[in-house]
Design a protein around this motif. Structure first.
Motif, PDB file in Angstrom:
ATOM      1  N   ASP A 134     -27.705  44.785  35.783  1.00  0.00           N
ATOM      2  CA  ASP A 134     -28.673  45.150  36.433  1.00  0.00           C
ATOM      3  C   ASP A 134     -29.885  45.270  36.036  1.00  0.00           C
ATOM      4  O   ASP A 134     -30.363  46.657  35.565  1.00  0.00           O
ATOM      5  N   ALA A 136     -32.922  45.853  37.039  1.00  0.00           N
ATOM      6  CA  ALA A 136     -33.760  46.863  37.901  1.00  0.00           C
ATOM      7  C   ALA A 136     -33.333  48.031  37.329  1.00  0.00           C
ATOM      8  O   ALA A 136     -34.149  49.394  37.312  1.00  0.00           O
ATOM      9  N   LYS A 137     -32.184  48.523  36.940  1.00  0.00           N
ATOM     10  CA  LYS A 137     -31.568  49.829  36.497  1.00  0.00           C
ATOM     11  C   LYS A 137     -31.449  49.923  34.963  1.00  0.00           C
ATOM     12  O   LYS A 137     -31.168  50.919  34.576  1.00  0.00           O
ATOM     13  N   GLY A 141     -36.406  47.650  32.255  1.00  0.00           N
ATOM     14  CA  GLY A 141     -36.721  47.322  33.444  1.00  0.00           C
ATOM     15  C   GLY A 141     -37.161  48.117  34.310  1.00  0.00           C
ATOM     16  O   GLY A 141     -37.706  47.507  35.204  1.00  0.00           O
ATOM     17  N   ALA A 142     -36.785  49.330  34.377  1.00  0.00           N
ATOM     18  CA  ALA A 142     -37.203  50.336  35.247  1.00  0.00           C
ATOM     19  C   ALA A 142     -38.850  50.371  35.236  1.00  0.00           C
ATOM     20  O   ALA A 142     -39.330  50.982  35.995  1.00  0.00           O
ATOM     21  N   ARG A 147     -39.108  41.671  36.704  1.00  0.00           N
ATOM     22  CA  ARG A 147     -38.280  41.353  35.555  1.00  0.00           C
ATOM     23  C   ARG A 147     -37.411  40.081  35.817  1.00  0.00           C
ATOM     24  O   ARG A 147     -37.030  39.491  36.696  1.00  0.00           O
ATOM     25  N   GLN A 169     -32.787  43.112  43.203  1.00  0.00           N
ATOM     26  CA  GLN A 169     -33.927  44.059  43.446  1.00  0.00           C
ATOM     27  C   GLN A 169     -35.395  43.416  43.665  1.00  0.00           C
ATOM     28  O   GLN A 169     -35.707  42.566  42.814  1.00  0.00           O
ATOM     29  N   ASP A 172     -37.154  40.942  40.709  1.00  0.00           N
ATOM     30  CA  ASP A 172     -36.329  40.227  40.038  1.00  0.00           C
ATOM     31  C   ASP A 172     -36.758  38.797  40.241  1.00  0.00           C
ATOM     32  O   ASP A 172     -36.853  38.168  41.372  1.00  0.00           O
TER      33      ASP A 172
END
Length: 338
Positions: A134, A136-137, A141-142, A147, A169, A172
């Protein structure tokens, strides 16, 4: 200009960057974004070269994060940061910082990267290989507005593609999607030249387990709302797309990975340049837009399972193309794309 720092800190790296810019006669910061590359030693050279080439279009601060995991338990507990700074001609149109994180520090890369980000500038994170489940998590990436992953480099591309759909998200994107931009543009332009042609079905031909082929097929099925058949060939990459309309077929055929032929009813066949692009070109295209890609979101969430799969090979395909339309065998039954 290159500067090597051993057992350093983010603060010392920032000071070295300022000194290096002054030394090369460029004290002002003229960069538009920060590009963070998460990679390993094996792939760092290719990733940095692609990023440096793309920086000629998008001047940026490139931060390469290389995690060096120690083998022995004792050294694994030791945290050390080594850095290499490149400014001027050694770093395209921006500046490059290569970070090597040793020991426990490898688990806290975001703490090292955060002080090095350009102030008030967008952040893009790129995983050339081994992207997180993931993005975004992910801790790095946050930090980013954009991304970039690449399902083509995954061991199981189609499983990776399904994971991208589940964890999507806004922000992406995937270089496998970027690779089909010329195909999408060419097909859209061909349909514009046939305004009265209603597409009733489509076929996408390319290598097996190639995520770009799957994404193009899903895009056609999602946007046109017609059955799409996915067939396989020997490549390279995408080899052909056939749109079946009530007025006749629109065929875009690229057998050699460089030059394609566009065939439409009522028009002479045309040769079009459709070469396979280098990573630097793909990356530069992604850096042109930092807003969410809604078309990619809709496409990746459409799902590979909605496509009708059919195995074939290049020789069989060429033989079928050589057969006059009136003598061709009836096409296999296509499953509904929606």
């Amino acid at each position: 200009m290159k500067i090597d720092l051993t057992e350093t800190t983010s603060s010392k790296i920032n000071q070295a960057l300022i000194s290096a810019r002054r030394a090369v006669g460029a004290p002002a910061i003229g960069m538009v974004l920060t590009l963070v590359i998460v990679t390993d030693e094996e792939n760092a050279y290719d990733a940095l070269k692609a990023a440096s080439d793309s920086s000629r279009e998008h001047p940026s601060r490139i931060i390469a994060v290389i995690k060096r995991l120690s083998r022995s338990p004792r050294t694994r507990r030791d945290a050390r940061l080594d850095a290499e700074i490149r400014v001027g001609s050694d770093s395209g149109s921006g500046e490059t910082v290569v970070l090597r994180l040793h020991g426990e520090l490898a688990n806290h890369a975001q703490s090292v990267v955060l002080p090095l980000l350009l102030p008030d500038a967008p952040v893009v994170v790129w995983w050339p290989q081994d992207s997180p489940a993931d993005p975004a998590k992910d801790a790095l990436g946050a930090l980013a507005q954009r991304r970039i992953t690449d399902t083509y480099s995954a061991e199981h591309p189609l499983e990776e593609l399904a994971m991208r759909a589940q964890t999507y998200q806004p922000g992406d994107t995937d270089l496998a999607w970027t690779r089909i931009t010329p195909w999408r543009s060419m097909l859209a332009a061909a349909l514009d030249q046939q305004p009265s042609a209603e597409v009733v079905s489509a076929t996408v031909e390319g290598e097996s387990d190639n995520p770009s082929c799957e994404l193009l097929a899903m895009w056609l099925a999602d946007r046109l709302g017609v059955p799409v058949e996915r067939t396989t060939s020997g490549g390279p990459g995408l080899t052909a797309v056939r749109l079946t309309t009530k007025n006749g077929d629109i065929v875009l055929d690229r057998a050699d990975g460089s030059l394609a032929t566009l065939c439409m009813v009522g028009q002479p066949d045309r040769a079009v340049a459709l070469k396979r692009r280098e990573t630097a070109e793909l990356l530069a295209e992604e850096l042109r837009r930092l807003d969410p890609d809604n078309i990619y979101e809709s496409t990746v969430k459409f799902g590979v399972e909605h496509l009708d799969k059919k195995d074939s090979d290049a020789p069989a395909k060429k033989a079928a193309d050589a057969t006059p339309p009136a003598k061709k065998a009836a096409p296999a039954k296509k499953a509904a794309a929606k």
